[in-house]
Design an enzyme around this catalytic site. Structure first.
Site, PDB file in Angstrom:
ATOM      1  CB  THR A 171      -0.935   0.013   1.223  1.00 45.57           C
ATOM      2  OG1 THR A 171      -0.145  -0.169   2.419  1.00 45.57           O
ATOM      3  CG2 THR A 171      -1.949  -1.113   1.123  1.00 45.57           C
ATOM      4  CG  ASP A 172       4.123   4.033   1.766  1.00 48.25           C
ATOM      5  OD1 ASP A 172       3.840   4.897   0.902  1.00 48.25           O
ATOM      6  OD2 ASP A 172       4.914   4.250   2.698  1.00 48.25           O
ATOM      7  CG  LEU A 173       5.432   0.237  -5.124  1.00 48.14           C
ATOM      8  CD1 LEU A 173       6.453  -0.718  -4.525  1.00 48.14           C
ATOM      9  CD2 LEU A 173       4.730  -0.406  -6.313  1.00 48.14           C
ATOM     10  CG  ASN A 177       8.923   1.678   1.164  1.00 46.08           C
ATOM     11  OD1 ASN A 177       9.742   1.938   2.039  1.00 46.08           O
ATOM     12  ND2 ASN A 177       7.645   2.017   1.270  1.00 46.08           N
ATOM     13  NE  ARG A 209       2.163   6.331  -1.681  1.00 47.46           N
ATOM     14  CZ  ARG A 209       3.253   7.108  -1.669  1.00 47.46           C
ATOM     15  NH1 ARG A 209       3.715   7.614  -2.802  1.00 47.46           N
ATOM     16  NH2 ARG A 209       3.860   7.397  -0.536  1.00 47.46           N
TER      17      ARG A 209
END
Length: 242
Positions: A171-173, A177, A209
């Site tokens: 969900t936080d690509l 990361n 994202r």
């Protein structure tokens, strides 16, 4: 969610720890305390973000110790407290369990070593200890030094597709990361609040994202070796995996 095989559970006061049986020289909650590593002169570095991330050495193993902290406006008020009383449902244990499943499936993720939930009444704090990926830098640092080749962008896209085929919703690509090591291998890190899901719109949301993150960092760092012409190469690599 239950404790993965190969991990032992240790309870010390209000703390619950899951520790890899064959991965640590000390099976104790002390491994989550920076002072423990400092006393052994085993701190090899730090990084700052929402909080301090500690890089430590346990014999020949190089590890990363992270304390969970909230972001955003709410994080300024609460900082590092979360609601919950069941260890298996804590953020640290959930991330460790997901990491272990991906690690066993051969996905390019850091090896999970330990997780801790520290109860404070109906609230808790959490910590995670993982293996450090050797000679790796995040995509931002890499692009600040030099551009990626078309083949490297394709490999990065193919790596993301491997996770999507496995049903992993990151969900936080973002640019921070994704890591690249000196051999050119791409890795994915930071799976807090991530999960395994059936195929859906979330896959395109992950990619969107990442694109927003690349464009944002380009705005902050105009000399960054990234432009919109690199994106099709990443997508070509992504769609080459089936």
């Amino acid at each position: 969610m239950k404790r993965p095989a190969g991990f032992v559970e240790i309870r010390q006061g209000t703390d619950t720890c899951w520790l890899r049986e064959d991965g640590l020289s000390t099976l104790s909650g002390s491994v989550f305390e920076p002072s423990f590593w400092q006393s052994r002169q085993a701190v090899t570095g730090t990084a700052t973000g929402r909080g301090t991330t500690w890089f430590v050495r346990d014999g020949e193993r190089h590890l990363v110790l992270r304390h969970y902290r909230r972001g955003g406006l709410f994080g300024r008020l609460v900082k590092d407290l979360y609601a919950g009383i069941r260890p298996a449902h804590s953020r640290a244990m959930r991330e460790l369990s997901l990491l272990e499943a991906m690690y066993r499936d051969g996905l390019p993720v850091p090896k999970p070593m330990a997780a801790r939930m520290s109860r404070r009444g109906p609230l808790y704090r959490a910590d995670l200890l993982i293996a450090r990926i050797a000679d790796a830098s995040d995509l931002l640092a890499v692009l600040q030094r030099a551009p990626l080749s078309g083949n490297q962008w394709q490999q990065t896209g193919a790596m993301i597709r491997r996770f999507h085929l496995a049903g992993i919703d990151h969900t936080d690509l973002n640019i921070h990361n994704i890591l690249l090591d000196q051999s050119g291998t791409s890795w994915l890190i930071d799976f807090d609040k991530c999960s395994k899901r059936a195929p859906g719109d979330w896959q395109q949301a992950n990619l969107a994202r990442l694109l927003r993150s690349l464009n944002k960092e380009k705005g902050l760092h105009p000399a960054l070796h990234w432009n919109q012409q690199d994106w099709p190469a990443l997508l070509n690599g992504y769609h080459s995996q089936s």
